[in-house]
Design an enzyme around this catalytic site. Structure first.
Site, PDB file in Angstrom:
ATOM      1  N   ILE A 181     -11.884  -2.465  -6.835  1.00 43.30           N
ATOM      2  CA  ILE A 181     -10.641  -2.906  -6.413  1.00 43.30           C
ATOM      3  C   ILE A 181      -9.573  -1.931  -5.578  1.00 43.30           C
ATOM      4  O   ILE A 181      -9.847  -0.743  -5.412  1.00 43.30           O
ATOM      5  CB  ILE A 181      -9.985  -2.809  -8.137  1.00 43.30           C
ATOM      6  CG1 ILE A 181     -10.214  -0.961  -8.827  1.00 43.30           C
ATOM      7  CG2 ILE A 181     -10.968  -3.570  -9.103  1.00 43.30           C
ATOM      8  CD1 ILE A 181      -9.367  -1.414  -9.873  1.00 43.30           C
ATOM      9  N   ASP A 182      -8.289  -2.628  -5.578  1.00 43.42           N
ATOM     10  CA  ASP A 182      -7.968  -2.512  -4.353  1.00 43.42           C
ATOM     11  C   ASP A 182      -6.728  -0.993  -4.912  1.00 43.42           C
ATOM     12  O   ASP A 182      -7.014  -0.684  -6.170  1.00 43.42           O
ATOM     13  CB  ASP A 182      -6.452  -3.083  -4.128  1.00 43.42           C
ATOM     14  CG  ASP A 182      -7.536  -4.377  -3.086  1.00 43.42           C
ATOM     15  OD1 ASP A 182      -7.750  -4.485  -2.549  1.00 43.42           O
ATOM     16  OD2 ASP A 182      -6.324  -5.132  -3.763  1.00 43.42           O
ATOM     17  N   LYS A 183      -6.386   0.019  -4.393  1.00 43.93           N
ATOM     18  CA  LYS A 183      -5.549   0.850  -4.390  1.00 43.93           C
ATOM     19  C   LYS A 183      -4.365   0.620  -5.304  1.00 43.93           C
ATOM     20  O   LYS A 183      -4.446   2.048  -6.803  1.00 43.93           O
ATOM     21  CB  LYS A 183      -4.789   1.241  -3.226  1.00 43.93           C
ATOM     22  CG  LYS A 183      -4.357   3.046  -3.152  1.00 43.93           C
ATOM     23  CD  LYS A 183      -3.226   3.778  -2.087  1.00 43.93           C
ATOM     24  CE  LYS A 183      -2.427   4.624  -2.248  1.00 43.93           C
ATOM     25  NZ  LYS A 183      -1.298   4.789  -0.902  1.00 43.93           N
ATOM     26  N   ARG A 186      -4.546 -11.730  -5.027  1.00 47.63           N
ATOM     27  CA  ARG A 186      -3.718 -11.682  -4.193  1.00 47.63           C
ATOM     28  C   ARG A 186      -3.485 -12.927  -3.050  1.00 47.63           C
ATOM     29  O   ARG A 186      -2.486 -13.365  -3.153  1.00 47.63           O
ATOM     30  CB  ARG A 186      -2.930 -10.902  -3.682  1.00 47.63           C
ATOM     31  CG  ARG A 186      -3.161  -9.043  -4.206  1.00 47.63           C
ATOM     32  CD  ARG A 186      -3.535  -7.525  -3.423  1.00 47.63           C
ATOM     33  NE  ARG A 186      -2.200  -7.102  -2.708  1.00 47.63           N
ATOM     34  CZ  ARG A 186      -2.515  -6.211  -2.170  1.00 47.63           C
ATOM     35  NH1 ARG A 186      -4.073  -5.527  -2.133  1.00 47.63           N
ATOM     36  NH2 ARG A 186      -1.483  -6.106  -1.764  1.00 47.63           N
TER      37      ARG A 186
END
Length: 357
Positions: free
Chosen positions: A165-167, A268
């Site tokens: 998953i993204d930062k 997103r």
């Protein structure tokens, strides 16, 4: 194209000086053999399409500094690549050592056994070492936690993270401790049998109570730091996101998103595609006031919300899969982190006070 070796161009190319007078001190950072069927194009254009974290201007500066070679000789940006050319980008220092170094970083471990671990990742923690983030990542933390496990090698791609998953996204991830576990879990993600739900706060009033977003996702041709839904069905990767409205809060909406596929930035990108950018998603423009009034008090309120949750409002809330060894169905839930709960409470209070006026 037959790529024998590809690596991201170094972040510091903007500051390089010409160094071709000292060829013995150069180190190879990128190498590619041009395909036999490649038409002749400028080398800066050719490399721009292959180095995802570099602008064409940076590549041109690298060529001006004598850092781009064709068949061992420095070339300018205008050089036309030819079939079977060997292109290299050289630097005056060795490439970064990619070995994973264990680092004592706290982990929120939701579950662990001999085969796997489920971790609740906080926002702000990079998952894997990469360009500009070589230390202090989740992978470094896992390596520390398992440093006394003789069967776990953090540099072995057959074990470790099964997905990412993204930062600045918080929530659940599964880590495989053994090659068998990673194979079985990886197949579940590939076959879309895992259960993954995210909660997101998005800009605008989502009209339908639920829906499905489909659209191939690929790199945005206008902004290579973004992904986008591509109009050409032959480009990008197939992506499907199902969403359901959980709560409407005036100018924002709390939604639940279920991933059918797992593409980079999928939620997103898909939510922005239907006009509902994630709240405070800086990369996709959600850190601006996209809906609401022009009153100064509202602007101040939204800015306070940005400070309360200083990242995209996205949380990987649930994760379900079949245990790779026992066959048991496992399901985990992570409550919303404090920054998102405080953000949602702010919007609830705002709506309540506005209705009383």
């Amino acid at each position: 194209m037959r790529e024998e070796y590809v690596d991201e161009l170094d972040d510091t190319l903007d500051d390089v000086e010409p160094i071709v007078d000292n060829p013995a001190e150069l180190y190879e950072h990128f190498r590619v053999v041009v395909d036999k069927g490649q038409s002749q194009v400028r080398v800066d254009k050719y490399l721009f399409e292959r180095l995802v974290n570099s602008s064409r201007n940076r590549i041109q500066k690298a060529a001006d500094a004598g850092l781009i070679m064709a068949n061992g000789k420095p070339v300018k940006s205008s050089y036309k690549v030819k079939p079977c050319d060997v292109l290299t980008v050289m630097m005056d220092r060795p490439r970064y050592d990619n070995d994973i170094i264990p680092e004592d970083i706290p982990l929120d471990i939701v579950y662990e056994d001999n085969d796997l671990m489920v971790i609740n990742k906080p926002a702000g923690l990079v998952v894997h070492p990469g360009c500009g983030n070589y230390h202090g990542t989740l992978v470094n933390a896992i390596a520390w936690h398992l440093k006394d496990n003789p069967r776990y090698d953090p540099n072995d791609p057959q074990v470790g993270l099964v997905h990412r998953i993204d930062k600045d996204t918080s929530g659940l991830l599964v880590v495989a401790k053994t090659p068998d576990a990673k194979t079985h879990l990886g197949l579940q993600f590939y076959n879309k049998t895992t259960k993954r739900k995210y909660n997101a706060l998005v800009w605008g009033i989502v009209e339908n109570n639920e829906g499905t977003i489909e659209g191939n996702i690929g790199r945005n041709p206008k902004d290579r730091m973004q992904m986008a839904v591509l109009s050409d069905p032959a480009q990008g990767k197939h992506a499907v996101t199902h969403y359901r409205v959980l709560e409407r809060l005036g100018y924002v909406t709390l939604v639940e998103c279920v991933l059918e596929t797992g593409r980079t930035h999928q939620i997103r990108v898909h939510m922005k595609h239907i006009g509902h950018t994630l709240f405070n998603d800086e990369r996709y423009g959600g850190n601006e006031i996209l809906k609401g009034t022009h009153f100064s008090k509202y602007k101040q309120f939204v800015n306070n919300c940005f400070e309360t949750c200083p990242r995209q409002a996205l949380h990987a809330m649930t994760l379900g899969f079949v245990h790779p060894r026992t066959g048991e169905e496992m399901f985990f839930t992570s409550p919303l982190p404090e920054d998102m709960t405080n953000l949602i409470d702010k919007w609830r209070n705002y709506i309540s006070n506005r209705e009383e006026l």
